[in-house]
Structures are given as C-alpha cells and as structure tokens.
Design an enzyme around this catalytic site. Structure first.
Site, short mmCIF file in Angstrom:
data_model
loop_
_atom_site.label_atom_id
_atom_site.label_comp_id
_atom_site.label_asym_id
_atom_site.label_seq_id
_atom_site.Cartn_x
_atom_site.Cartn_y
_atom_site.Cartn_z
N HIS A 9 -58.39 21.07 29.52
CA HIS A 9 -58.37 22.01 30.65
C HIS A 9 -57.75 21.34 31.87
CE1 HIS A 9 -61.42 23.96 28.06
NE2 HIS A 9 -60.91 25.07 28.57
N HIS A 23 -52.37 22.95 30.63
CA HIS A 23 -52.99 24.19 30.14
C HIS A 23 -52.76 25.33 31.12
CE1 HIS A 23 -55.88 27.06 28.59
NE2 HIS A 23 -56.54 27.01 29.74
N HIS A 62 -56.80 29.51 37.09
CA HIS A 62 -58.04 29.94 36.43
C HIS A 62 -58.95 28.80 36.01
CE1 HIS A 62 -56.05 28.81 32.70
NE2 HIS A 62 -57.18 29.01 32.05
#
Length: 849
Positions: free
Chosen positions: A511, A515, A549
């Site tokens: 993450h 990504h 995000h």
C-alpha cells in the site's frame, strides 16, 4: 318621625341589646367602633362609675376580642410584607398592635441579647425617664420584665409599686403608670426572645383579665412571625449568594484566559463575598509540598499584578496549617495566634487583625488555600464561613479548569510546532518541484488506456508526470462546456499536490505510492474508455480519490489497528484507515500552493470534497458488499438511471473497489508478482500478531501456511473480484476486460489449488503408509538419511512450483524501472516495495479486510 325623641331611642336600645348588636355588626365599620371606643375612654377616663350598663361593656369587649381573632392574618401580612423586616421591627409592630388592642397608654419592648440580658428595644411614651440600654439580667426580684422573662408567663398587675416579685417596678420608670400587662415573647422551643410591657397611667381604668387575654392572643404571633422572618431572611440570603455564585461562574468560566486571570477574579469575588480588605490565594505544589503564589493583593489601584513567585513549606503559617490539615481557621485577633507570621506586616507596614482562611478542594484533594484578611465591619462570622465554603467549591472547579486550559493551550502550541515541522518535511521541496516542472508533460502516451497496461513498469521519477498527464486530461473535460474552463486548474498547484501526495505514502510492501498510481490509472482507464455519464466534478473526484485513497497507510488492516489500540482507531471507530486517508487528503489540499480545486466555485468545491470522501470510504471492503448488492439489484431490475444521483454514487463506489483491486485482472505473470508483494505485507502483520498475542488471527496472514495461498486466491476472486467486475460490466460494458482478466487468472489459481489439494492427498497417503510400516518393525530401525519426499515437503515455501514460472521471473526491477516485464520468480517470496492493493485476499475472513 318628628315625635321621636333621643330618650325614646336610648330606652329602645337598652331594652333591645340584640338589635343594637346586629345593627352595629351589619352597618357600622370596625374602624368606627374603634374610634367610638377610644373617644369614650378619653372622655370618661376609664371611670367605671360612668359606665351605666355593665352588660353592654362586656359585650363590647367580646366583640373586640372576636374582631382581633378574625383579623390576625392581616396583621401577620402587614408585618412580613416588607423586605427590610427583622426581629426587632416585627416585635415592635406586634407590641404596638397589642397596645392598641387593649387601649394601653403606652408600651415598652425588651429583647434578650447574647449575654442573656434585657435591653430596651423600643418605647411609645415620652413621659418616661431616659433609660439605659441595658435593663438587667433575667432574674426575679428586680423589675417586671425581668421577672416575666424569668418565669416565661404573662402577668397582670394593678399595683406596680410594692410588689415583692419585682420591687423595681417597670423596666423603664414612669411617673404615672399604675396598671400593667407583661407578656413574654417565646420561641417554639420555649426560648425567651423578649418581653412586651403594656401600661395605663393614673386616672385610667385598670387592665382586666380579658384584656390580658387579648394581649396574649396578639403576641402569640411573635413566634410565627419570627419563624417567617427567619425563613424569609434565610431565603433572601441564599438567593443573594446564588446570584453572587452565578455571577462568579459566568465571569470565571466564560473568560478563562490564563491561571493568573482566574486567580485574580477569585480574589476579587472572595473579598466582595465576606467584605474583606485584602485576599490571598496560594496553590499547592504536591511534589515539593509547598505553597506558592504569583498574584498579590496590595490594596492599590494596580493590585493583583503578577509578581515574582514566592514559595514556602506547607507546614508554615496560617495558610500552611490550613493546607496541611484542611481545617478552616477563623482568627479574630491574628497577633494572639502563634501560627501567624508577623514578618509580612513588619515589612509592609500593614496590620493584620482578623483572618479567615479556608482550603480549596478538587476531587477530594486540597489544591489551594484562600486567605481573607481584615473584615471591614468587624470580625468574620460563622455566616461568612458558610458562604465562603460554598464559594470555595466553585473556586476549586475554576482552578481545575484553568489548569486544564493551560495544559490544552500548551498542547496546542506544541501541536502547532509539530505540524509546522511535519509540514516542512511532508511537503515537496523546491528541488523536487523544479525537477518535475522541467519535465515536459507528453501530449499522448501510447497504450495508457489498455486494461492490461502495467503502471508498475513506469519509472518512479516519471510517475508524477504521468499523474499530471491524466489529471490535466480530466480537468480539460470541463472545456467541452466552456472555452475558459481550462483555467480551472493551476499546473504549479497540481505539481506540488502530486509530489506531496507521493511523499506522504509510506514505504510499505504494497500500500504505497506505486499502488496509488496503479489505482489512479485504472480509474482513468474506466473514465476515458467507457460511455459513462458522470459529471466532470464526479470524474475529477474519482481520479483524485484513487490517487489519495491510501495516504499514510501503515501496511495494517483496520482490524489490526483497532485491536492494537492505535490512536487512529480511537479517533475513527469505523473505516479507521479510510477516514484517515480522506482527512490526510484534506490536510494536503489546505497547504499553501496545493489546492488544485481553488478555481472551482464554492458549491463545486463542497461537492467534490463530499464525492472524494464518499469514494475513499467506499474502498473499505466492509462497505463493498452492501453497495454491490444494491447496485446489482437495481441493474437486474432494469431500473438503473444515470440521471439518478444515488445510482451514480453506487457506481462510483463500485468503481473505486474495481480500481483498488486492479492487480487481480492484470496478466497472469504480473498478477502473481503482485500477489507475492501483497502477501509479504500480510505476513509482516501476521509476524507482529505472533509476537504480541502469540498467534495469527487470520490464517491468510500466517507465512507458515503459504501452501493455502492458491485456495485463498480462488475464494477472493470468486467472492469479491468477479462480482465487482461483473456488475461494472453490466453498467459499463466497456469494462468487460476486467472480467476477462479475472476469469483467466481464476483458471490458473484453480489449477494450482487443485494441484495443491492433490499433493495434500498424496502426503496423507505417504504418512499413512509410514505409520503402517512402523507398526510392523519390532526392533529399533538404523539411522538413515532423510528421504527425498521429506525434503520436498519441508522445503515447500514458495508461492508457486518451479514448473509454473521460470527463473527469469526473479528479476523484479521492472517495478522501479522502465524495462520489459520479466517472468515472476520461482520459489521465492519478495520484499520488493510494489504498490498497494486493498488488503483482503479471503472473502471468508472479514478481519483480513
């Protein structure tokens, strides 16, 4: 009527007394009757010889008695309706009423003081000699009021001189007094309060027993009036105290600027409460067991100015004694108390007389001491102590909140410093900004809209340029409506925003920034290739949400953050990391030179932040199932409409999940590489769980169970990925490549899962044969080398068997450089820092989400 003579009327009235009584009661006012009675007494001098009809006089007295009894409530109301009512005033009014009721020539009121002595409180006649304030002690054989106060019984006498019970006569000497009634004023518990002395002078008719009874009936109200007055005074006192405390509370709690401000206000209000000349407040230092103060009352105009702090031990002086023992000290003469320190008076020239010192509590602990000095109108009383005790409670609360405010203010300053430092280190620097700005943004990038495109193959330094290319393209979607819409973005702000976003992704296995770049690319592909009807604001929100995000992701799941008591979990009870990602996004936008939405209108700005929040929270797989189910139901019924804002938000939420899981539909060799990196992040969390709690809560995060990976991937694709891609393709048919890629990878994972299941069956069969062989051996077998089969089992720690991928796949440099994509490695788990896919690989375990 002309023949009617006064003698005839008089004779008729004598013959018919009932008629006279009825006439007077019905037609004559009581005030008129009182005037007649007073006129009669003045004219006839109370001469009993002049009374020609004893029965009439007797009836008159009876009627007067009834009148007095029927109007007692009015007398009580008149006595107590005045706000200035006190004990002396009430008894004075009662004495005057009693004197009027029996037509006395004069009256005296004596009250009892604290030394149990009678003193003259009021008198009605000027013919008396000048009295002294004190009449004498309460004892027999002195004066009439002293005797009545001693016996506590009323007395009627028509011979004031020569009575051995009170040889001194009346309490106040009079030259003409011959008849007297003395009535004690008693409290409910038979406590003597005073004496009322009624008298008639020489020449007047002596008092009768019936008049004594009337006087007693009047004065029996003394106790009731006193109860009412005391209750009224107590209520007024409490009301004033409540108003005072309310003013204190408003003043202190509405303006808590600093501890010094609160201390100054407490000292000012404390002086007003007990009418003291000066005040001091000392705080307790529990660590050093000292009292200290910075604010001092000097008695000047500029008083309460902060000075140099003084400290002294808690066992020293009056304040130290109160702080050590919690005892309230009310000292009438400070110089006679050994605890008083005279040095301060010698230095300042101020003389301390009386002291009231009281502790201030908070939660049962003494936190300070307030010391009042020199009551202006005497000495401090018990009432002062009681009032100040209530005030001290509010002082404790005020000081406690002032301390908390000081702590909060210091923490706020520390927070601002920390934010300033972190902002400096978390924002892109000028060098990074110039390096990126000097790289031209391409007008076209080949194959970037292919679903099989590999974002991980882009060089790390070039990823921001690709982000700017895609973001600029989406911003320009506004230009279809207005030629000036291109001005709605600032390239410099976009560069700073992109570089700062990159800097705020942590270096975790999956993450991370790579990504985020891959998810943003996936969403850009959907926006550019599908025939959607998202608004331009929604398209921009989708893209920015994908880019941000997973900001500041720690490589741990939400469940781990909650169970490890992370501060983030304390702030956000649900969707912990997703809320943090969104708030971090807003923080970056608020930095100077980072607001890429500054050219939007106020309504558009509010809308795009709402959409970004909605999209980022939608990446929590705990919310995915409900969103997908609703969207699937609407699509199956044929009710979906792009004009419906709720329907579009469902598609946006589902699109976020599809983009977040984009690695699952990529070509097989790339997909296996990405799963390898995803699993490394999971296994690191599992390793921490083993250390902290002794076991791994989710089997998929246990690196010792790597052989279960193919089966978990099958479950993840079937339970989450394919349902997500299929409903996407149903709404947006152009996204069908997502479904095709996922189906192809599912086939591969099923083959591996079947092969792993077959291997497990063979292993069980071998173990069973080994057990049967051992049962047949009677003696101990010789030591031999391990078999090849055992070696194969024990060394099985790779994601995939060697025959699936060749050795060339061990080169993972394509993740950081622009190289041809090599084959995935065989028999090797990678720590390579590849981008981040949203956590969970097993649809059966919600914790992995």
């Amino acid at each position: 009527m002309a023949d009617l003579q006064p003698e005839t009327v008089t004779q008729f009235l004598f013959d018919n007394p009932d008629f006279l009584d009825s006439f007077v009661q019905q037609h004559v006012h009581e005030d008129k009757i009182r005037q007649w009675s007073q006129r009669k007494h003045k004219v006839q001098g109370h001469n009993p010889v002049a009374l020609t009809n004893g029965d009439l006089i007797k009836d008159q007295r009876s009627n007067w008695k009834n009148c007095v009894q029927s109007k007692k409530w009015r007398i009580l109301q008149d006595l107590t309706k005045d706000n200035t009512t006190n004990k002396a005033r009430v008894f004075t009014e009662l004495a005057a009423c009693a004197a009027e009721s029996v037509n006395a020539d004069g009256h005296n009121l004596y009250l009892v003081d604290e030394q149990n002595q009678l003193f003259l409180a009021s008198k009605s006649s000027r013919n008396q000699r000048a009295p002294t304030a004190c009449v004498g002690r309460i004892e027999p054989r002195t004066s009439l009021p002293a005797y009545v106060a001693y016996t506590k019984e009323s007395l009627l006498t028509n011979s004031l001189l020569g009575d051995p019970r009170f040889p001194l006569g009346m309490g106040v000497e009079t030259e003409r007094g011959v008849s007297a009634i003395a009535v004690p004023l008693l409290h409910g518990n038979n406590l003597i309060l005073g004496v009322v002395e009624l008298y008639r002078n020489y020449g007047s008719m002596p008092f009768s027993p019936e008049e004594e009874e009337v006087a007693e009936m009047m004065l029996v109200w003394a106790d009731i009036c006193m109860e009412y007055v005391e209750m009224y005074n107590s209520m007024m006192k409490q009301r004033k105290l409540n108003d005072f405390l309310l003013a204190v509370t408003k003043s202190i709690f509405q303006d808590i600027v600093s501890m010094d401000t609160v201390i100054m206000k407490i000292m000012n209000y404390a002086k007003k409460l007990v009418i003291a000349d000066r005040a001091s407040l000392f705080l307790v230092d529990t660590k050093s067991r000292e009292l200290y103060a910075r604010i001092f009352d000097t008695g000047r105009v500029e008083e309460h100015i902060p000075q140099k702090e003084i400290r002294f031990p808690m066992d020293r002086g009056v304040a130290g004694h109160v702080a050590s023992t919690g005892e309230v000290l009310n000292i009438a003469d400070a110089y006679t108390d050994s605890r008083f320190n005279r040095d301060v008076d010698l230095q300042t020239g101020y003389r301390t007389k009386s002291i009231l010192c009281m502790p201030i509590y908070n939660r049962g602990n003494i936190i300070g001491v307030v010391q009042m000095v020199n009551k202006i109108d005497g000495v401090f009383t018990k009432a002062d102590e009681e009032s100040f005790e209530t005030f001290a409670i509010y002082c404790g609360l005020a000081l406690h909140h002032a301390k908390l405010y000081d702590k909060i203010r210091r923490s706020e300053q520390k927070y601002r410093v920390a934010v300033e430092v972190l902002s400096y280190h978390s924002q892109c620097n000028d060098e990074e900004y110039m390096l990126t700005k000097n790289v031209p943004i391409p007008s076209d990038i080949p194959d970037i809209l292919d679903y099989d495109y590999s974002p991980w193959a882009i060089d790390s330094d070039h990823k921001p340029v690709y982000v700017l290319y895609m973001m600029r393209d989406i911003f320009k979607m506004h230009s279809h409506k207005n030629k000036n819409e291109e001005r709605r973005f600032d390239l410099d702000d976009m560069i700073r925003f992109t570089l700062t976003v990159r800097k705020n992704y942590r270096n975790v296995p999956y993450h991370n920034w790579a990504h985020a770049f891959s998810v943003a690319h996936a969403m850009f592909t959907v926006i550019k290739t599908s025939e959607h009807r998202f608004t331009p604001i929604e398209c921009l929100a989708l893209y920015v949400a994908c880019l941000c995000h997973d900001l500041d992701h720690r490589g741990k799941t939400n469940a781990f953050m909650v169970k490890s008591a992370s501060p983030l979990a304390a702030i956000y009870s649900t969707s912990t990391m997703e809320h943090h990602h969104f708030n971090h996004t807003v923080t970056i936008l608020q930095n100077e030179g980072h607001n890429i939405f500054k050219h939007l209108t106020s309504a558009e700005y509010k809308q795009i932040l709402s959409d970004i929040r909605h999209c980022i929270l939608a990446t929590d797989l705990a919310l995915f199932f409900a969103n997908r189910s609703r969207l699937q139901d609407i699509a199956d019924k044929g009710e979906f409409s792009w004009d419906n804002a709720d329907h579009r938000r469902l598609v946006m939420a589902n699109s976020m999940t599809a983009a977040d899981l984009c690695s699952m539909y990529k070509p097989w060799k790339l997909q296996v590489q990405l799963v390898d990196v995803i699993m490394e992040e999971f296994w690191q969390q599992g390793d921490q769980e083993k250390i902290k709690i002794g076991y791994v809560q989710n089997p998929i995060m246990d690196r010792d169970k790597v052989n279960e990976l193919p089966e978990s991937q099958v479950g993840f694709l079937v339970g989450i990925c394919l349902p997500c891609y299929e409903v996407m393709a149903q709404i947006l048919p152009e996204t069908k490549p997502m479904v095709n890629g996922a189906v192809a990878n599912l086939k591969k994972w099923r083959e591996l899962a079947d092969k792993e299941a077959l291997e497990k069956e063979k292993e069980k069969e071998r173990e069973k044969q080994t057990e049967e062989t051992q049962d047949e051996v009677i003696k101990e077998p010789p030591v031999t080398k391990p078999s090849d089969d055992v070696n194969v089992t024990s060394e099985k720690s790779t994601l995939l068997p060697a025959d699936v991928l060749d050795d060339s796949a061990s080169d993972t440099s394509f993740l950081a450089a622009d190289k041809p994509l090599p084959d995935p490695p065989s028999g090797r788990t990678s720590n390579t820092s590849v981008p981040s896919e949203k956590t969970v690989l097993s649809s059966q375990s919600e914790e992995s989400r």
